[in-house]
Design an enzyme around this catalytic site. Structure first.
Site, PDB file in Angstrom:
ATOM      1  N   GLY A  75      -7.619 -36.963 -68.737  1.00 33.59           N
ATOM      2  CA  GLY A  75      -7.013 -38.214 -69.173  1.00 33.59           C
ATOM      3  C   GLY A  75      -7.971 -39.081 -69.988  1.00 33.59           C
ATOM      4  O   GLY A  75      -7.575 -39.685 -70.993  1.00 33.59           O
ATOM      5  N   THR A  76      -9.206 -39.146 -69.555  1.00 28.06           N
ATOM      6  CA  THR A  76     -10.181 -39.998 -70.249  1.00 28.06           C
ATOM      7  C   THR A  76     -10.358 -39.538 -71.693  1.00 28.06           C
ATOM      8  O   THR A  76     -10.320 -40.345 -72.629  1.00 28.06           O
ATOM      9  CB  THR A  76     -11.538 -39.951 -69.504  1.00 28.06           C
ATOM     10  OG1 THR A  76     -11.327 -40.397 -68.161  1.00 28.06           O
ATOM     11  CG2 THR A  76     -12.577 -40.827 -70.181  1.00 28.06           C
ATOM     12  N   ASN A 155      -2.348 -47.400 -62.486  1.00 28.11           N
ATOM     13  CA  ASN A 155      -2.965 -46.606 -61.414  1.00 28.11           C
ATOM     14  C   ASN A 155      -3.250 -47.413 -60.153  1.00 28.11           C
ATOM     15  O   ASN A 155      -3.385 -46.845 -59.083  1.00 28.11           O
ATOM     16  CB  ASN A 155      -4.246 -45.945 -61.917  1.00 28.11           C
ATOM     17  CG  ASN A 155      -5.132 -46.897 -62.674  1.00 28.11           C
ATOM     18  OD1 ASN A 155      -4.753 -47.445 -63.715  1.00 28.11           O
ATOM     19  ND2 ASN A 155      -6.327 -47.118 -62.149  1.00 28.11           N
ATOM     20  N   GLN A 183      -0.528 -41.443 -64.668  1.00 28.65           N
ATOM     21  CA  GLN A 183       0.022 -41.682 -63.325  1.00 28.65           C
ATOM     22  C   GLN A 183       1.523 -41.401 -63.239  1.00 28.65           C
ATOM     23  O   GLN A 183       2.044 -41.240 -62.144  1.00 28.65           O
ATOM     24  CB  GLN A 183      -0.238 -43.128 -62.887  1.00 28.65           C
ATOM     25  CG  GLN A 183      -1.706 -43.429 -62.586  1.00 28.65           C
ATOM     26  CD  GLN A 183      -2.221 -42.722 -61.346  1.00 28.65           C
ATOM     27  OE1 GLN A 183      -1.467 -42.305 -60.472  1.00 28.65           O
ATOM     28  NE2 GLN A 183      -3.543 -42.565 -61.270  1.00 28.65           N
ATOM     29  N   SER A 203      -3.181 -35.977 -67.335  1.00 26.06           N
ATOM     30  CA  SER A 203      -4.327 -35.384 -66.651  1.00 26.06           C
ATOM     31  C   SER A 203      -3.840 -34.420 -65.577  1.00 26.06           C
ATOM     32  O   SER A 203      -2.966 -34.762 -64.781  1.00 26.06           O
ATOM     33  CB  SER A 203      -5.183 -36.478 -66.006  1.00 26.06           C
ATOM     34  OG  SER A 203      -6.193 -35.894 -65.227  1.00 26.06           O
ATOM     35  N   HIS A 205      -5.392 -33.144 -62.867  1.00 30.80           N
ATOM     36  CA  HIS A 205      -5.746 -33.315 -61.441  1.00 30.80           C
ATOM     37  C   HIS A 205      -4.953 -34.402 -60.731  1.00 30.80           C
ATOM     38  O   HIS A 205      -5.025 -34.530 -59.515  1.00 30.80           O
ATOM     39  CB  HIS A 205      -7.255 -33.515 -61.257  1.00 30.80           C
ATOM     40  CG  HIS A 205      -7.787 -34.868 -61.610  1.00 30.80           C
ATOM     41  ND1 HIS A 205      -7.991 -35.838 -60.644  1.00 30.80           N
ATOM     42  CD2 HIS A 205      -8.191 -35.411 -62.777  1.00 30.80           C
ATOM     43  CE1 HIS A 205      -8.513 -36.923 -61.231  1.00 30.80           C
ATOM     44  NE2 HIS A 205      -8.635 -36.678 -62.528  1.00 30.80           N
ATOM     45  N   THR A 241     -14.460 -23.704 -77.154  1.00 29.23           N
ATOM     46  CA  THR A 241     -13.735 -22.612 -76.495  1.00 29.23           C
ATOM     47  C   THR A 241     -12.901 -23.173 -75.352  1.00 29.23           C
ATOM     48  O   THR A 241     -13.397 -23.930 -74.520  1.00 29.23           O
ATOM     49  CB  THR A 241     -14.725 -21.556 -75.965  1.00 29.23           C
ATOM     50  OG1 THR A 241     -15.523 -21.140 -77.062  1.00 29.23           O
ATOM     51  CG2 THR A 241     -13.998 -20.362 -75.364  1.00 29.23           C
ATOM     52  N   CYS A 329     -15.496 -55.120 -53.616  1.00 29.87           N
ATOM     53  CA  CYS A 329     -16.205 -56.375 -53.385  1.00 29.87           C
ATOM     54  C   CYS A 329     -17.506 -56.052 -52.692  1.00 29.87           C
ATOM     55  O   CYS A 329     -17.580 -55.993 -51.473  1.00 29.87           O
ATOM     56  CB  CYS A 329     -15.337 -57.275 -52.521  1.00 29.87           C
ATOM     57  SG  CYS A 329     -16.088 -58.843 -52.174  1.00 29.87           S
TER      58      CYS A 329
HETATM   59  C1  PLP Z   1      -7.173 -40.878 -63.524  1.00 28.40           C
HETATM   60  C2  PLP Z   1      -6.728 -41.648 -64.718  1.00 28.40           C
HETATM   61  C3  PLP Z   1      -7.311 -41.437 -65.983  1.00 28.40           C
HETATM   62  C4  PLP Z   1      -8.472 -40.515 -66.169  1.00 28.40           C
HETATM   63  O1  PLP Z   1      -8.105 -39.164 -66.115  1.00 28.40           O
HETATM   64  P1  PLP Z   1      -9.267 -38.064 -65.890  1.00 28.40           P
HETATM   65  O2  PLP Z   1      -8.563 -36.762 -66.053  1.00 28.40           O
HETATM   66  O3  PLP Z   1      -9.800 -38.296 -64.522  1.00 28.40           O
HETATM   67  O4  PLP Z   1     -10.277 -38.299 -66.967  1.00 28.40           O
HETATM   68  C5  PLP Z   1      -6.827 -42.142 -67.051  1.00 28.40           C
HETATM   69  N1  PLP Z   1      -5.808 -43.007 -66.915  1.00 28.40           N
HETATM   70  C6  PLP Z   1      -5.223 -43.241 -65.730  1.00 28.40           C
HETATM   71  C7  PLP Z   1      -4.084 -44.189 -65.642  1.00 28.40           C
HETATM   72  C8  PLP Z   1      -5.653 -42.574 -64.595  1.00 28.40           C
HETATM   73  O5  PLP Z   1      -5.084 -42.823 -63.415  1.00 28.40           O
END
Ligand code: PLP
Length: 390
Positions: A75-76, A155, A183, A203, A205, A241, A329
């Site tokens: 996702g990042t 998220n 999400q 993403s 995972h 790759t 916190c």
């Molecule tokens: C977890 C998350 C990401 C990041 O995804 P990764 O695969 O961990 O890099 C980006 N955006 C949201 C909203 C997420 O919950």
């Protein structure tokens, strides 16, 4: 009481366990089917076929076409590619981005970087329920605006943004629309044409696939520049790759998630609603953060007045339950989550926030156990702590 050795995972917005069928689908691609998809021999062809099949499955899960899926490391990276990819088409030209205050750090930090190299960013606010105002986005559009990036579902508090309406504005103004759907994909139906987006991040995972793999949907005709450079993989947009085993697993996880959309959201919604009801019936001074209905079916972000979220998290962990805090916190910083800040949560509540994100394995028994544990935990912490902030 439940078997004390049992561990209950209720932090599915952080990550999810890999489905055993996903592991099975991946395994051959580490050993006998290890080819490089760019090789011309049969080992390479086997990998190329697996890649193409996987691309089809991921595309199918969001109503896209195979050619519109770019595999990334997650996702990042997808968020980075969408934003930086549009902004770097015309080097040296100052351009404008519109995003919101409650985006994931993958979008916010990318925007910070783009600002640092001379671009302009407008961060639209959200309501106290965590929803952007479409009018704010429309008013923020300028002649030099090139992209709007608004997440589909948040998220932390699970709110779902009005992406279809934003898409109309983006289209009318000839501006690209990107959404971080990390999400939402697999939790609610997501269709790129229905949403009307030009780019969408996923993403693996977060939907019971392996970590370190994801995709960016790129609508045909969208002009993007790569962020990293190398060979011609992934239409030249993401050289390197391919992680075939990871991509095969991601595709399997996407197909399973799509199949389960008919039952999972409703089931999780029932568990979530039961949890909220139990908590409100047994604990005083509690709030549900986010929107009452415009939210993911698996998310409950709760704030308890005069309780410290991290202490709750630790006590729940001892009770065998994994959740996360809505606010970090630490002794060093009094900074609460930027998302809870953005909805203007009362300071008496902000530090006592926890996020419960349910998954497909959670049961009503586990929800009951959590509700009891929350009641005990909050009572204990309220008894031992005087009402000071954090
Ligand atoms: C977890 C998350 C990401 C990041 O995804 P990764 O695969 O961990 O890099 C980006 N955006 C949201 C909203 C997420 O919950």
């Amino acid at each position: 009481m439940m078997d004390i050795m049992k561990r209950i995972y209720m932090d599915h917005s952080a990550t999810t366990p890999v489905d055993p069928r996903v592991v099975d689908a991946m395994l051959p691609y580490f050993t006998e089917k290890f080819g490089n998809s760019s090789s011309l021999h049969s080992f390479g062809q086997e990998a190329a076929e697996a890649l193409s099949m996987a691309r089809g499955h991921v595309a199918d899960s969001i109503g896209a076409r195979e050619e519109e899926i770019i595999f990334t490391s997650g996702g990042t990276e997808s968020d980075n590619l969408a934003l930086q990819g549009v902004l770097s088409r015309e080097p040296g030209k100052r351009q404008h981005i519109i995003t919101s205050v409650l985006e994931h750090p993958a979008v916010l930090s990318t925007c910070d970087f783009l600002k640092s190299i001379g671009h302009d960013v407008t961060y639209v606010p959200v309501s106290s329920e965590g929803i952007v105002d479409v009018g704010d986005i429309e008013r923020a559009i300028r002649d030099d605006t090139v992209i709007i990036s608004i997440m589909h579902a948040n998220n932390e508090i699970g709110t779902i943004q009005p992406i279809e309406e934003i898409a109309k504005i983006a289209k009318d103004n000839d501006v690209y629309l990107h959404t971080d759907a990390v999400q939402s994909v697999g939790k609610i139906p997501v269709d790129v044409d229905q949403l009307g987006v030009d780019m969408l991040s996923i993403s693996s995972h977060k939907l019971h696939g392996p970590k370190g793999v994801g995709a960016l949907y790129v609508r045909e005709g969208t002009s993007l520049t790569p962020v990293i450079f190398g060979g011609g993989h992934e239409s030249g947009l993401r050289p390197g790759t391919e992680n075939i085993a990871g991509i095969v697993g991601f595709a399997k996880a996407s197909s399973i998630a799509k199949e389960r959309l008919g039952t999972d959201p409703a089931r999780m919604g029932r568990l979530r609603d039961a949890l909220i009801k139990k908590v409100f019936n047994t604990i005083d001074d509690v709030r549900l953060n986010g929107h009452a209905t415009q939210r993911l079916p698996n998310n409950a972000n709760l704030s308890f007045r005069h309780v410290e979220g991290e202490s709750m998290l630790m006590l729940l962990d001892i009770a065998g339950i994994a959740v996360s805090t809505g606010s970090a916190c630490s002794s060093r910083s009094q900074h609460a989550s930027h998302v809870l800040d953005s909805i203007g949560l009362d300071p008496d509540y902000i530090h006592g926030s926890i996020r419960i994100s349910l998954g497909r394995e959670n049961t009503m028994d586990e929800v009951d156990y959590l509700a009891e544990a929350l009641q005990e935990t909050v009572a204990k912490l309220r008894q031992i702590s005087s009402p000071v902030e954090c």
